[in-house]
Design a protein around this motif. Structure first.
Motif, PDB file in Angstrom:
ATOM      1  N   LYS A 127      16.967  -7.083  -4.754  1.00  0.00           N
ATOM      2  CA  LYS A 127      15.633  -7.691  -4.825  1.00  0.00           C
ATOM      3  C   LYS A 127      15.403  -7.885  -3.203  1.00  0.00           C
ATOM      4  CE  LYS A 127      14.482 -12.526  -5.503  1.00  0.00           C
ATOM      5  NZ  LYS A 127      15.197 -14.264  -6.570  1.00  0.00           N
ATOM      6  N   GLN A 128      16.621  -7.633  -2.488  1.00  0.00           N
ATOM      7  CA  GLN A 128      16.124  -7.225  -1.161  1.00  0.00           C
ATOM      8  C   GLN A 128      15.789  -5.676  -0.829  1.00  0.00           C
ATOM      9  OE1 GLN A 128      16.801  -9.354   1.542  1.00  0.00           O
ATOM     10  NE2 GLN A 128      17.479 -10.585  -0.619  1.00  0.00           N
ATOM     11  N   LEU A 129      16.212  -5.153  -2.093  1.00  0.00           N
ATOM     12  CA  LEU A 129      15.084  -3.958  -1.581  1.00  0.00           C
ATOM     13  C   LEU A 129      13.710  -3.757  -1.911  1.00  0.00           C
ATOM     14  CD1 LEU A 129      17.223  -1.510  -2.809  1.00  0.00           C
ATOM     15  CD2 LEU A 129      16.829  -1.360  -0.429  1.00  0.00           C
ATOM     16  N   LEU A 130      13.072  -4.407  -2.931  1.00  0.00           N
ATOM     17  CA  LEU A 130      11.666  -4.513  -3.168  1.00  0.00           C
ATOM     18  C   LEU A 130      10.282  -5.923  -2.385  1.00  0.00           C
ATOM     19  CD1 LEU A 130      12.351  -5.183  -6.965  1.00  0.00           C
ATOM     20  CD2 LEU A 130      11.629  -3.036  -6.251  1.00  0.00           C
ATOM     21  N   SER A 131      11.671  -7.079  -1.645  1.00  0.00           N
ATOM     22  CA  SER A 131      10.818  -7.612  -0.519  1.00  0.00           C
ATOM     23  C   SER A 131      10.227  -6.520   0.553  1.00  0.00           C
ATOM     24  CB  SER A 131      12.013  -8.811  -0.403  1.00  0.00           C
ATOM     25  OG  SER A 131      11.998  -9.593  -1.353  1.00  0.00           O
ATOM     26  N   TYR A 132      10.778  -5.295   0.680  1.00  0.00           N
ATOM     27  CA  TYR A 132      10.497  -4.268   1.632  1.00  0.00           C
ATOM     28  C   TYR A 132       8.827  -4.224   1.605  1.00  0.00           C
ATOM     29  CZ  TYR A 132      10.096   0.245   4.555  1.00  0.00           C
ATOM     30  OH  TYR A 132       9.381   0.577   5.459  1.00  0.00           O
ATOM     31  N   HIS A 133       7.678  -3.816   2.558  1.00  0.00           N
ATOM     32  CA  HIS A 133       6.003  -4.272   1.765  1.00  0.00           C
ATOM     33  C   HIS A 133       5.931  -2.702   2.731  1.00  0.00           C
ATOM     34  CE1 HIS A 133       7.031  -8.129  -0.814  1.00  0.00           C
ATOM     35  NE2 HIS A 133       6.939  -6.231  -1.069  1.00  0.00           N
ATOM     36  N   ARG A 134       6.635  -2.484   3.627  1.00  0.00           N
ATOM     37  CA  ARG A 134       6.016  -2.029   5.081  1.00  0.00           C
ATOM     38  C   ARG A 134       5.357  -0.482   4.569  1.00  0.00           C
ATOM     39  NH1 ARG A 134       9.894  -2.030  10.140  1.00  0.00           N
ATOM     40  NH2 ARG A 134      10.570   0.177   9.450  1.00  0.00           N
ATOM     41  N   TRP A 135       5.824   0.094   3.722  1.00  0.00           N
ATOM     42  CA  TRP A 135       5.945   0.972   3.203  1.00  0.00           C
ATOM     43  C   TRP A 135       4.171   1.135   2.617  1.00  0.00           C
ATOM     44  CZ3 TRP A 135       3.554   0.964  -1.566  1.00  0.00           C
ATOM     45  CH2 TRP A 135       3.969  -0.087  -2.952  1.00  0.00           C
ATOM     46  N   MET A 136       3.322   0.054   1.992  1.00  0.00           N
ATOM     47  CA  MET A 136       1.797   0.157   2.132  1.00  0.00           C
ATOM     48  C   MET A 136       0.880   0.313   3.310  1.00  0.00           C
ATOM     49  SD  MET A 136       0.396  -2.771  -0.355  1.00  0.00           S
ATOM     50  CE  MET A 136       2.891  -2.900  -1.610  1.00  0.00           C
ATOM     51  N   PHE A 137       1.987  -0.371   4.570  1.00  0.00           N
ATOM     52  CA  PHE A 137       0.778  -0.248   5.828  1.00  0.00           C
ATOM     53  C   PHE A 137       0.954   0.856   6.423  1.00  0.00           C
ATOM     54  CE2 PHE A 137       1.516  -4.520   4.595  1.00  0.00           C
ATOM     55  CZ  PHE A 137       0.545  -5.105   4.646  1.00  0.00           C
ATOM     56  N   GLU A 138       2.023   2.212   5.872  1.00  0.00           N
ATOM     57  CA  GLU A 138       1.805   3.602   5.989  1.00  0.00           C
ATOM     58  C   GLU A 138       1.053   3.964   5.971  1.00  0.00           C
ATOM     59  OE1 GLU A 138       5.790   4.354   5.713  1.00  0.00           O
ATOM     60  OE2 GLU A 138       6.907   3.596   6.628  1.00  0.00           O
ATOM     61  N   GLN A 139       0.259   5.016   6.679  1.00  0.00           N
ATOM     62  CA  GLN A 139      -0.208   6.154   6.928  1.00  0.00           C
ATOM     63  C   GLN A 139       0.203   7.234   5.655  1.00  0.00           C
ATOM     64  OE1 GLN A 139      -1.948   8.782   9.960  1.00  0.00           O
ATOM     65  NE2 GLN A 139      -2.366   6.584  11.246  1.00  0.00           N
ATOM     66  N   HIS A 140      -1.392   7.260   4.617  1.00  0.00           N
ATOM     67  CA  HIS A 140      -1.102   8.355   3.694  1.00  0.00           C
ATOM     68  C   HIS A 140      -0.103   9.356   4.079  1.00  0.00           C
ATOM     69  CE1 HIS A 140      -1.361   9.358  -0.532  1.00  0.00           C
ATOM     70  NE2 HIS A 140      -2.222  10.098  -0.317  1.00  0.00           N
ATOM     71  N   ALA A 141       0.885  10.304   3.202  1.00  0.00           N
ATOM     72  CA  ALA A 141       1.513  11.557   3.648  1.00  0.00           C
ATOM     73  C   ALA A 141       2.026  11.465   5.154  1.00  0.00           C
ATOM     74  CB  ALA A 141       0.385  12.583   3.439  1.00  0.00           C
ATOM     75  N   LYS A 142       2.172  10.407   5.430  1.00  0.00           N
ATOM     76  CA  LYS A 142       2.738   9.977   6.842  1.00  0.00           C
ATOM     77  C   LYS A 142       4.275   8.930   6.401  1.00  0.00           C
ATOM     78  CE  LYS A 142      -0.680  11.555  10.425  1.00  0.00           C
ATOM     79  NZ  LYS A 142      -1.572  11.376  11.456  1.00  0.00           N
ATOM     80  N   MET A 143       4.998   9.221   5.853  1.00  0.00           N
ATOM     81  CA  MET A 143       5.973   8.532   5.871  1.00  0.00           C
ATOM     82  C   MET A 143       7.275   8.005   6.229  1.00  0.00           C
ATOM     83  SD  MET A 143       8.409   7.837   2.009  1.00  0.00           S
ATOM     84  CE  MET A 143       6.678   8.163   1.245  1.00  0.00           C
ATOM     85  N   SER A 144       7.680   6.755   6.828  1.00  0.00           N
ATOM     86  CA  SER A 144       8.791   7.127   8.170  1.00  0.00           C
ATOM     87  C   SER A 144       9.831   7.516   7.271  1.00  0.00           C
ATOM     88  CB  SER A 144       8.338   5.593   8.390  1.00  0.00           C
ATOM     89  OG  SER A 144       9.040   4.676   7.599  1.00  0.00           O
ATOM     90  N   THR A 145      10.773   7.820   7.852  1.00  0.00           N
ATOM     91  CA  THR A 145      12.855   7.688   7.948  1.00  0.00           C
ATOM     92  C   THR A 145      12.334   7.060   6.869  1.00  0.00           C
ATOM     93  OG1 THR A 145      12.675   9.498   9.570  1.00  0.00           O
ATOM     94  CG2 THR A 145      14.561   8.341   8.234  1.00  0.00           C
TER      95      THR A 145
END
Length: 786
Positions: A127-145
Motif C-alpha cells: 500500500k505504501q509502495l502504491l502511494s508513490y506516484h513520482r514515477w509518473m512525473f519523470e521524463q520518458h526513458a529517464k527513470m530515476s534510481t
C-alpha cells in the motif's frame, strides 16, 4: 396462451380419497441443478475471498510457515522467543492431551499468527509502495534510481497470479488536496476564460473562501477521508448521477459501437447467439475472479476493480428524491424486447450455459413470434427514458403489486437487457457518413421506448447483424463497460465464430422451453404517463445533433514520430477547432481522467483549456512563425500532460471542490465562490475511449476488425460532447454531439474544423510537411471492398 403459464414443481388436488399429489420430475430436476449451480458459485466465492483476503501471500504459504516453525522445535531452537511456551500455558485443553500435543498446537497457533502478521506487513508495504506516484512525473526513458528501486519492490510485494480483486485491500486511499493548492490551480485554469475585471473579482472570492470557510469545510472532508475508503465516490454517485431528476437517456447513458468495417454474420439471431454467450462467459470469469486486474499500460501498477462488481444483474431504480442502484448476486436469464413485447429468456438449462447455437434458436423463436403486445406494453420503456419523478410515481402506483410487479421484477433482475431491432444500421449505403450518424443516434436513444435505460447495460441487435451497447452511467464508468465490450466482440468473432451459412456453430436441443412472454395490465392512467414520458424523451432525442467520422489520414504513429503525446495532440486539436468554430473564443473544457490508482476511484477532470493552450492557439491563428508555434505547442502539450498526471494522482481540482460544496450544503452554509465554480458550464466535454485488451485484436494484419468506439450526449445545451477512439497506429474515430436547438453549435461544422485542425497541426509538427497521406489501398474499407 401457453407461453404465459408458469412452470411448477408439483400440482395437487383435494379429493374424497385425500390429496392427489402429482410431481413434475423435470421441474424438480431443474430445481436441483439450479441449486447445485448456486452452491458451486458460493463455494467459488468463498474460495476466492480466502485467496484475495491473504494476498499477496497464498493459503499454501500458511502450511510452509507451520512446517518451518515445527521443524525448529526439533532443532531445540525457539524462533518465537518464548511466545509458544506462553501460548501453551494459557491453552484451554483437556487433561487427555499430551504435553507434546499441546506444544504442537501452540506452535501451529503461533505460526498462524506469524503468518497473518507477515500478510499484514506485506499488504501495508504494498500500500505504501502504491502511494508513490513520482514515477509518473519523470521524463520518458529517464527513470530515476529511486523509481527503479520502487519498481523492483512493487514486483516483489505484488505476489504471483493475482485474482481480479486481489489488490483491493492494498490500494491507497484517495488523498485530500490542500485548499490553497486547489484554489491556486482553479484560478490558473480559468484565467484564459476571463477578462481582467472578472478574473480580479474571482480571485477575491477565492481568497476569501480559502482564508475562512474553506478551512472549516476541509476539516470535515479530512475526517471523511480517514473514515471512508474514498472521500469522493459515494457522493459523486449520489449527487451527480442518482439525484439527477432529468432523463438519463442522452444526458447520462452512453453507447459503444460494433466493428466499423466488418459484420461477422448478417443473421440477427446468430449474432445475438454468439455475443450473448460471450457476455455470460465474461460473467463467469468475473464471478470466478479470473479476469486479470487492470493495470496502467506498460507497468505493474494495478487499478481499482470495484466497479466490476455491478456490471451484471444490476438496475437503477427510480425514486422521487433520488434513485438507487440495485444489484443481485445471480440471474440465469435475460429479458428481450422485440416489436413491443418483452420476453424472459433463460440462458441456463439443467445447470449449464446454453450454447451459442441454442441461444440463436431461442432468439429466432422470439423473432418468429407473431403475438401482439399487451395493451400499453409496446412503449412501456419510455418511462425509463423520461423524467425520473414521473417514472418513480408511476412505478410506485402501477408496478408495486400483481402481474405488473412480477414482470417489472423480471426485467430489473435480469442479467442484462436485449433489444432485437428491426432497423438496419452501420456504415452502409451511398452516404456512409450519414449512416454512421444514424447508427450513433440509434444506440444513444433508439425510438425512446425500445431500450430499458435503467439496466446496467442493454445490447441492441439490428436486422442486418450489426450490434451495439447502451450503458447506464451511475454504477460504473466507460472503461469498465468497454473492457466487457472488447471481450464480447473478440470472443464472438475470433473464438466462437460462425459456420459457412452464417449461423452459430454447434447443435440444438429442440426440447428447450419457449421464451416466456411477460404479461402486463397497464391501466389508461399509466398509458397517459407513458405517453407524457415518451413526449419528453422524443423531444430530447430529436434535439440531438450527432456526427461520427473515422479520420484515416494519420494516427498516433505519426503523432509520436513528431515527439508529441497523442492525447495532448488531440486536445490541442479540439482547442483549435473550437476556437475557429465558435468565433475566436475559448471555453471551459472537460477531459475525463481516472483515479483508479486509488481504492474505489472513479474519475477526475482535466481542464484542457489552459494558459499555455490558449497562447498556442492564438499564436497559430495570429500568423506567428512556425518555430514560435512549435515552441508554444510543446509548452501546451507538456502542461496538459502535467494536468493529466495531477488528476490521476489525486491532485485534481473539480472533485475536491465538489466535495467541499457538498459539505457546505450539509452544514447549511453558503459560499459564493463554490456556487459560481459548480455552476460554470462545460461547453466542451471530451473523453478518450481506451483500447484496453490489445492482445485480443490483430489490428496490424486485420485492421478491419476494429470497433468505432462510442460516444455520449452533449453536457451543456450550448456545447459539444466529443469522444475519440485512437485505434492502432493510423486511425482516430470521433463522436461529436450537440443540440439542434442551439443556433451556435453544429456537429458537422465542428467535425470539419477538427479534420482541418488535425492536418494543420501535423503539418506544423511534421519534419516532412509535404509527406503524403496514407494510400487508399492500405485503408481497411479499401481492403474490404476488394
Amino acid at each position: 396462451m401457453a407461453e404465459a403459464h408458469q412452470a411448477v414443481a408439483f400440482q395437487f388436488t383435494v379429493t374424497p380419497e385425500g390429496i392427489d399429489l402429482q410431481l413434475s420430475h423435470q421441474a424438480l430436476t431443474e430445481i436441483y441443478l439450479s441449486g447445485v449451480r448456486s452452491w458451486k458459485k458460493r463455494i467459488i466465492r468463498l474460495k476466492n475471498s480466502v485467496i484475495t483476503g491473504v494476498y499477496p501471500a497464498s493459503p499454501s504459504s500458511w502450511l510452509f510457515v507451520v512446517i518451518a516453525i515445527l521443524a525448529t522445535m526439533y532443532t531445540r531452537s525457539d524462533p518465537s522467543m518464548g511466545l509458544i511456551a506462553k501460548i501453551q500455558e494459557h491453552l484451554p485443553v483437556s487433561q487427555s492431551m499430551s504435553t507434546q500435543c499441546q506444544a504442537v498446537v501452540s506452535a501451529v497457533l503461533f505460526s498462524t499468527m506469524l503468518w497473518l502478521l507477515l500478510i499484514f506487513t506485506m499488504r501495508l508495504c504494498l500500500k505504501q509502495l502504491l502511494s508513490y506516484h513520482r514515477w509518473m512525473f519523470e521524463q520518458h526513458a529517464k527513470m530515476s534510481t529511486t523509481t527503479k528501486v520502487w519498481v523492483a519492490l512493487v514486483r516483489i510485494f505484488s505476489g504471483r497470479k493475482p485474482l481480479l480483486y486481489s489488490y483491493q485491500g492494498s490500494l491507497p486511499n484517495l488523498p485530500v488536496p490542500a485548499v490553497k493548492d486547489t484554489v491556486k490551480r482553479y484560478l490558473e485554469s480559468v484565467r484564459p476564460l476571463m477578462d481582467d475585471t472578472e478574473y480580479e473579482r474571482m480571485t477575491k472570492l477565492a481568497s476569501e473562501f480559502e482564508s475562512s470557510l474553506g478551512n472549516r469545510l476541509q476539516w470535515y472532508l479530512k475526517l471523511k477521508a480517514l473514515w471512508a475508503a474514498n472521500y469522493v465516490s459515494d457522493w459523486w454517485e449520489e449527487y451527480v448521477y442518482l439525484r439527477g431528476r432529468s432523463p438519463i437517456m442522452v444526458n447520462s447513458n452512453y453507447y459503444g459501437m460494433d466493428f466499423l468495417y466488418v459484420t461477422p454474420t448478417p443473421i440477427q439471431a446468430a449474432r445475438a447467439g454468439n455475443s450473448i454467450h460471450a457476455f455470460f462467459l465474461y460473467r463467469r470469469k468475473l464471478n470466478r475472479e479470473e479476469i486479470k486486474p487492470s493495470r496502467i499500460p506498460g507497468t505493474v501498477i494495478p487499478l481499482c476493480a470495484a466497479q466490476c462488481e455491478r456490471i451484471f444483474n444490476t438496475t437503477r431504480t427510480p425514486g422521487e428524491e433520488t434513485d438507487t442502484v440495485q444489484h443481485w448476486q445471480d440471474s440465469d436469464y435475460i429479458v428481450v424486447y422485440h416489436r413491443g413485447r418483452y420476453f424472459r429468456l433463460k440462458v441456463y438449462q439443467a445447470g449449464r450455459l446454453l450454447s451459442p447455437r441454442e441461444i440463436e434458436f431461442q432468439i429466432q423463436r422470439i423473432l418468429d413470434d407473431s403475438s401482439s403486445p399487451s395493451k400499453g406494453e409496446a412503449k412501456l420503456g419510455a418511462l425509463t427514458a423520461g423524467d425520473r419523478i414521473p417514472w418513480a410515481k408511476a412505478r410506485a402506483k402501477y408496478f408495486s403489486s400483481g402481474v405488473n410487479k412480477r414482470s417489472l421484477d423480471c426485467i430489473e433482475k435480469a442479467a442484462f437487457f436485449v433489444t432485437l431491432d428491426d432497423d438496419e444500421q452501420g456504415m452502409m449505403g451511398d452516404d456512409p457518413a450519414a449512416s454512421l450518424d444514424r447508427y450513433a443516434k440509434s444506440l444513444l436513444h433508439g425510438k425512446c421506448y425500445d431500450r430499458w435505460f435503467d439496466k446496467s447495460f442493454s445490447v441492441v441487435y439490428y436486422k442486418n447483424g450489426k450490434n451495439g451497447i447502451n450503458a447506464e452511467h451511475s454504477f460504473a464508468d466507460a472503461p469498465v463497460i468497454a473492457h466487457l465490450w472488447e471481450y464480447a466482440l473478440a470472443t464472438d468473432s475470433f473464438q466462437l465464430g460462425y459456420n459457412t451459412e452464417g449461423h452459430c456453430k454447434g447443435e440444438v436441443d429442440s426440447s428447450l422451453p419457449q421464451p416466456q412472454k411477460l404479461n402486463w395490465e397497464i391501466p389508461p392512467e399509466c398509458e397517459e404517463q407513458i405517453s407524457q414520458s415518451l413526449a419528453v424523451a422524443q423531444a430530447l432525442a430529436d434535439d440531438v445533433d450527432f456526427h461520427v467520422f473515422s479520420f484515416r489520414d494519420f494516427g498516433k504513429g505519426k503523432v509520436k514520430k513528431c515527439r508529441a503525446s497523442p492525447d495532448a495532440f488531440i486536445q490541442m486539436v479540439l482547442q483549435l477547432a473550437y476556437y475557429r468554430v465558435s468565433g475566436r473564443t475559448f471555453c471551459l473544457t472537460y477531459e475525463a481522467s481516472m483515479t483508479r490508482l486509488f481504492r474505489e476511484g472513479r474519475t477526475e477532470t482535466v481542464r484542457s483549456c489552459s494558459n499555455e493552450s490558449s497562447a498556442f492557439v492564438r499564436a497559430l491563428e495570429g500568423g506567428e512563425t512556425a518555430d514560435v508555434c512549435r515552441r508554444l505547442f510543446r509548452a501546451a502539450s507538456e502542461k496538459h500532460q502535467q494536468l493529466y498526471r495531477l488528476a490521476m494522482t489525486g491532485a485534481g481540482i473539480d472533485r475536491h471542490l465538489f466535495c467541499l460544496y457538498v459539505v457546505s450544503k450539509y452544514l447549511g452554509v453558503e459560499s459564493s465562490f463554490l456556487k459560481e465554480v459548480l455552476s460554470e458550464p462545460w461547453r466542451l466535454s471530451t473523453s478518450q475511449t481506451p483500447v484496453q485488451q490489445v492482445e485480443l485484436f490483430d489490428l496490424v494484419n486485420h485492421p478491419e476488425y476494429m470497433s468505432c468506439g462510442g460516444g455520449f450526449g452533449p453536457v451543456a445545451d450550448d456545447g459539444y460532447g466529443v469522444s475519440y477512439y485512437i485505434v492502432g497506429e493510423n486511425i482516430i474515430n470521433f463522436h461529436i454531439s450537440c443540440k439542434h436547438s442551439c443556433p451556435d453549435t453544429d456537429a458537422h461544422k465542428f467535425g470539419d474544423q477538427i479534420r482541418k485542425a488535425l492536418n494543420d497541426l501535423i503539418q506544423l509538427l511534421s519534419p516532412n510537411p509535404k509527406e503524403p497521406s496514407k494510400p487508399e489501398e492500405s485503408r481497411p474499407e479499401a481492403k474490404k471492398d476488394k
